[in-house]
Design a protein around this motif. Sequence first.
Motif, PDB file in Angstrom:
ATOM      1  N   LEU A 195       0.825  -1.200   0.000  1.00  0.00           N
ATOM      2  CA  LEU A 195       0.000   0.000   0.000  1.00  0.00           C
ATOM      3  C   LEU A 195       0.862   1.254   0.000  1.00  0.00           C
ATOM      4  N   THR A 196       1.959   1.222   0.740  1.00  0.00           N
ATOM      5  CA  THR A 196       2.867   2.377   0.740  1.00  0.00           C
ATOM      6  C   THR A 196       3.477   2.612  -0.633  1.00  0.00           C
ATOM      7  N   ARG A 197       3.890   1.513  -1.295  1.00  0.00           N
ATOM      8  CA  ARG A 197       4.438   1.629  -2.641  1.00  0.00           C
ATOM      9  C   ARG A 197       3.391   2.168  -3.617  1.00  0.00           C
ATOM     10  N   LEU A 230       8.444  17.181 -10.707  1.00  0.00           N
ATOM     11  CA  LEU A 230       9.688  16.421 -10.807  1.00  0.00           C
ATOM     12  C   LEU A 230      10.406  16.710 -12.120  1.00  0.00           C
ATOM     13  N   SER A 231       9.629  16.874 -13.185  1.00  0.00           N
ATOM     14  CA  SER A 231      10.243  17.222 -14.472  1.00  0.00           C
ATOM     15  C   SER A 231      10.943  18.571 -14.398  1.00  0.00           C
ATOM     16  N   ASP A 232      10.321  19.528 -13.714  1.00  0.00           N
ATOM     17  CA  ASP A 232      10.959  20.841 -13.548  1.00  0.00           C
ATOM     18  C   ASP A 232      12.251  20.727 -12.734  1.00  0.00           C
ATOM     19  N   ILE A 233      12.237  19.897 -11.702  1.00  0.00           N
ATOM     20  CA  ILE A 233      13.444  19.727 -10.883  1.00  0.00           C
ATOM     21  C   ILE A 233      14.553  19.066 -11.689  1.00  0.00           C
ATOM     22  N   LEU A 234      14.207  18.090 -12.514  1.00  0.00           N
ATOM     23  CA  LEU A 234      15.214  17.411 -13.328  1.00  0.00           C
ATOM     24  C   LEU A 234      15.805  18.327 -14.383  1.00  0.00           C
ATOM     25  N   LEU A 256       3.728  10.101  -7.123  1.00  0.00           N
ATOM     26  CA  LEU A 256       4.650  10.386  -8.218  1.00  0.00           C
ATOM     27  C   LEU A 256       3.890  10.780  -9.470  1.00  0.00           C
ATOM     28  N   ALA A 257       2.792  10.105  -9.742  1.00  0.00           N
ATOM     29  CA  ALA A 257       1.981  10.451 -10.923  1.00  0.00           C
ATOM     30  C   ALA A 257       1.379  11.844 -10.796  1.00  0.00           C
ATOM     31  N   ARG A 258       0.997  12.216  -9.567  1.00  0.00           N
ATOM     32  CA  ARG A 258       0.422  13.553  -9.379  1.00  0.00           C
ATOM     33  C   ARG A 258       1.467  14.658  -9.490  1.00  0.00           C
TER      34      ARG A 258
END
Length: 487
Positions: free
Chosen positions: A130-132, A146-150, A139-141
């Motif tokens: 459930l945690t995973r 995350l793309s901006d950080i990368l 991550l999907a939200r």
Amino acid sequence: MDDSLYELLTPHLASTSPTTTLSRPRAPEQDATTSRYLNRLTTLSLESLATTETQSLAQSSHSTLLSLQALSNRSHKVFITSADNLSNLRTSIPELTRESRRLQAAIPKLDEEAVQFSTKYSRTAENVALTRRKKAMQLARNVDRLSDILELPTLLSTAVSAAAASGTAGASSSTTYSSALDLYTHIKRLQTLYPDSPLVKDVAVQAEDAMKEMTTNLITSLRAQNLRLAAAMRTVGWLRRVAPELENLHSEGENGSSEGALGALFLTCRLANLVSTLEALDPLRELADQETQRRTRNADKQGGQGQQTERFLKRYIEIFREQSFAIVSLYKNIFIPDQSEPDLATAGLRGLDARAKMASSRQSRPGDPLQCLPSALSTFPMHLVQLLTDTLRTYLPNIQNKTTRESLLTQVLYCAASLGRLGGDFSMILTELTDTEDENEEDSIVYEWEEVMRKHRALAGRLEQLTGGNSTAGSPGGTLRSASPVH
């Protein structure tokens, strides 16, 4: 009575023509319609039965037939489907029975799986799966963030490369370097907020590589030709932000102002620029070396020698005078802005008190090998003067013409006075040009240097009397007048 009448009419109904499609009606006790019709017959007269009843039955039959035809026309597809389903009913019912039994047998297993799923994904207990799943949904939200950080390391490297391509003198480079520093600050803030994130750590490592490249570019820009004060101050300011560890090194500048290693770095870069500028005179130096070889080989002391050496020394002293004054002036404006007329000669005296104070703090930093370094400017002028005196000691004996030698020594005197405006007068150091290999010749150079200094002192005194001034500070005569005569 209905039954009696039905029995009476039954033989006649059975004798109906075989071509008719009408079937035999059912008994009254079995069919309410038959019962109602027989009751109606009992109410009719014999004449009605003989005349109108037949027509009424024919009319009703025809009306019923038309209704059936209309119904068949409207709903023939439903009748066909019903007929097909009726024909399949014999096989569908047993199949439905088997499937219902199979479903009944699967219900316990389904209940067991439901209980197992509820136990596995229960929110009340710590569950790895459930945690995973929650992490995957999070991550999907946040995929856009995350793309901006990368993209931050790529943007940072692009900004650094663009600023390096445009140089440090332009306004565009200033804006680009500022943007790069803002990006780096944002990355460091993310690293502070999320210290355990592998993604942020990787981005921070890439940002550090970009900052190292930016530091290299900034240090390289300090070695540029014709570095202006504004560009130098911007570059040093960026270095303070990019590499704060350089400023945090234990170093004590003049008047107790801490300059770290940035001051020494700045002087080293400008010294490298001075050396590279002087290396451009290598063609003239080679000609002067040839004259030196001829002088040492032939021991020729006749006049008219050393024309190439004169050209080399004249240009060498001009470059040295301009660049040395610019280096020290830039340093003072950047690192010692609160001092108007500091004297380098007294920097060591002021440093004694600072060293005494810093010596008391050595016990608190016993493992520091670079404790309390003096200001880089306190030793830098001596290195500059060493470059000049070594060159003069090597090439000045090639010039045999006394007038030419005095002209060059006068140029050196003005160079010393120019640097003396910043507290670095080295006119008295040139009296130490004695060389053991050719002592008489070097003594002649020293004597000529003393004569040049006496002439300029006398000239400065006459100028002071004519102008009525009380001080000649800043002029070559004023600088020389403060020095004691050499005998």
